[in-house]
Design a protein around this motif. Structure first.
Motif, PDB file in Angstrom:
ATOM      1  N   ASP A   8     -15.629  11.506   1.682  1.00  0.00           N
ATOM      2  CA  ASP A   8     -16.476   9.902   1.634  1.00  0.00           C
ATOM      3  C   ASP A   8     -18.010  10.583   2.229  1.00  0.00           C
ATOM      4  N   ASP A  54     -21.616  11.034  -1.684  1.00  0.00           N
ATOM      5  CA  ASP A  54     -21.692   9.568  -2.212  1.00  0.00           C
ATOM      6  C   ASP A  54     -21.578   9.298  -3.663  1.00  0.00           C
ATOM      7  N   ARG A  60       1.016  -1.111   0.021  1.00  0.00           N
ATOM      8  CA  ARG A  60      -0.295  -0.137  -0.186  1.00  0.00           C
ATOM      9  C   ARG A  60       0.825   1.472  -0.235  1.00  0.00           C
ATOM     10  N   SER A  76      -7.949   5.049  -4.220  1.00  0.00           N
ATOM     11  CA  SER A  76      -7.277   3.689  -3.165  1.00  0.00           C
ATOM     12  C   SER A  76      -8.646   3.116  -2.611  1.00  0.00           C
TER      13      SER A  76
HETATM   14  C1  SAM Z   1     -11.367   0.683   2.294  1.00  0.00           C
HETATM   15  S1  SAM Z   1     -11.860   2.284   2.739  1.00  0.00           S
HETATM   16  C2  SAM Z   1     -10.422   3.074   1.706  1.00  0.00           C
HETATM   17  C3  SAM Z   1      -9.888   4.554   2.360  1.00  0.00           C
HETATM   18  C4  SAM Z   1      -9.200   5.072   1.841  1.00  0.00           C
HETATM   19  N1  SAM Z   1      -9.023   5.678   0.576  1.00  0.00           N
HETATM   20  C5  SAM Z   1      -7.647   3.955   1.728  1.00  0.00           C
HETATM   21  O1  SAM Z   1      -7.061   3.913   1.143  1.00  0.00           O
HETATM   22  O2  SAM Z   1      -6.993   3.957   3.432  1.00  0.00           O
HETATM   23  C6  SAM Z   1     -13.426   2.301   1.113  1.00  0.00           C
HETATM   24  C7  SAM Z   1     -13.492   3.914   1.754  1.00  0.00           C
HETATM   25  O3  SAM Z   1     -13.965   4.088   0.472  1.00  0.00           O
HETATM   26  C8  SAM Z   1     -15.674   4.870   0.983  1.00  0.00           C
HETATM   27  N2  SAM Z   1     -16.735   4.773   0.270  1.00  0.00           N
HETATM   28  C9  SAM Z   1     -17.570   3.539   0.412  1.00  0.00           C
HETATM   29  N3  SAM Z   1     -18.406   3.260  -0.944  1.00  0.00           N
HETATM   30  C10 SAM Z   1     -18.769   5.242  -1.137  1.00  0.00           C
HETATM   31  C11 SAM Z   1     -19.110   5.437  -1.552  1.00  0.00           C
HETATM   32  N4  SAM Z   1     -20.354   5.761  -2.148  1.00  0.00           N
HETATM   33  N5  SAM Z   1     -19.179   7.229  -1.368  1.00  0.00           N
HETATM   34  C12 SAM Z   1     -18.278   7.935  -0.794  1.00  0.00           C
HETATM   35  N6  SAM Z   1     -17.133   6.649  -0.090  1.00  0.00           N
HETATM   36  C13 SAM Z   1     -17.740   5.761  -0.280  1.00  0.00           C
HETATM   37  C14 SAM Z   1     -16.230   3.975   2.273  1.00  0.00           C
HETATM   38  O4  SAM Z   1     -16.790   4.739   3.173  1.00  0.00           O
HETATM   39  C15 SAM Z   1     -14.629   4.073   3.079  1.00  0.00           C
HETATM   40  O5  SAM Z   1     -13.636   4.917   3.593  1.00  0.00           O
END
Ligand code: SAM
Length: 167
Positions: free
Chosen positions: A75, A101, A27, A122
């Motif tokens: 997010d 969203d 990562r 990511s």
């Molecule tokens: C595994 S985390 C990754 C967070 C960050 N990018 C990282 O690499 O640490 C996935 C993120 O995608 C966000 N997410 C998923 N679906 C989403 C949506 N429809 N709108 C906004 N954010 C979303 C989740 O809330 C979460 O914070």
């Protein structure tokens, strides 16, 4: 350091990064590679969106490496946003947090920017249904100028059965 409400947000952010690195061992190297691309292609001053930012791991690294850059971290999870805001704040006004969203057609209005230079993400976009992901790609084509950069560090397991006829 203990911050607001007695919660050590920076420690929680470190725990998040450690937990995510358990899923994606490379990562940190992947983040560095993404920023290397920006270094090559963009001027020193630019605006980037961090899509599905979680607690802002990309934004944190980007703003540390590029002191003249700004980031918009997007997010929809209130816990992730609270963690990121608690740990990172606004980085001297260079980081803006947006609750939106990405599966909703109105997400770009919530972001409130008509043009950005880069979009990074990511391990987030795989959560979007195919139709929403297709719409998001079209939105990015509007947000990014010629020469803009979109980098998505994710695995998207969409096969033919996941894609609707209209996508
Ligand atoms: C595994 S985390 C990754 C967070 C960050 N990018 C990282 O690499 O640490 C996935 C993120 O995608 C966000 N997410 C998923 N679906 C989403 C949506 N429809 N709108 C906004 N954010 C979303 C989740 O809330 C979460 O914070």
């Amino acid at each position: 350091m203990t911050t607001g409400a007695g919660i050590d947000w920076p420690a929680w952010l470190r725990r998040w990064d450690a937990q995510q690195a358990g899923y994606v061992p490379d990562r940190e190297a992947r983040f560095t590679a993404m920023l290397d691309v920006l270094d090559q292609l963009l001027p020193s001053s630019f605006i980037a969106i961090d899509l599905g930012c979680g607690p802002g791991s990309i934004s944190q690294r980007l703003l540390a490496r590029f002191p003249a850059a700004q980031a918009i971290a997007v997010d929809t999870d209130p816990v992730m946003l609270a963690l990121g805001q608690g740990a990172l704040g606004t980085v001297d006004g260079r980081l803006r947090w947006v609750d939106a969203d990405l599966a909703s057609p109105g997400w770009t209005h919530a972001v409130g920017a008509s043009r950005v230079d880069a979009v990074l993400s990511s391990t987030a976009l795989h959560w979007l249904p195919a139709e929403a992901l297709s719409r998001l790609y079209r939105d990015l084509a509007q947000l990014l100028p010629p020469g803009g950069v979109f980098l998505n560090a994710d695995h998207l397991p969409y096969g033919p059965l996941n894609v609707s006829a209209s996508a």
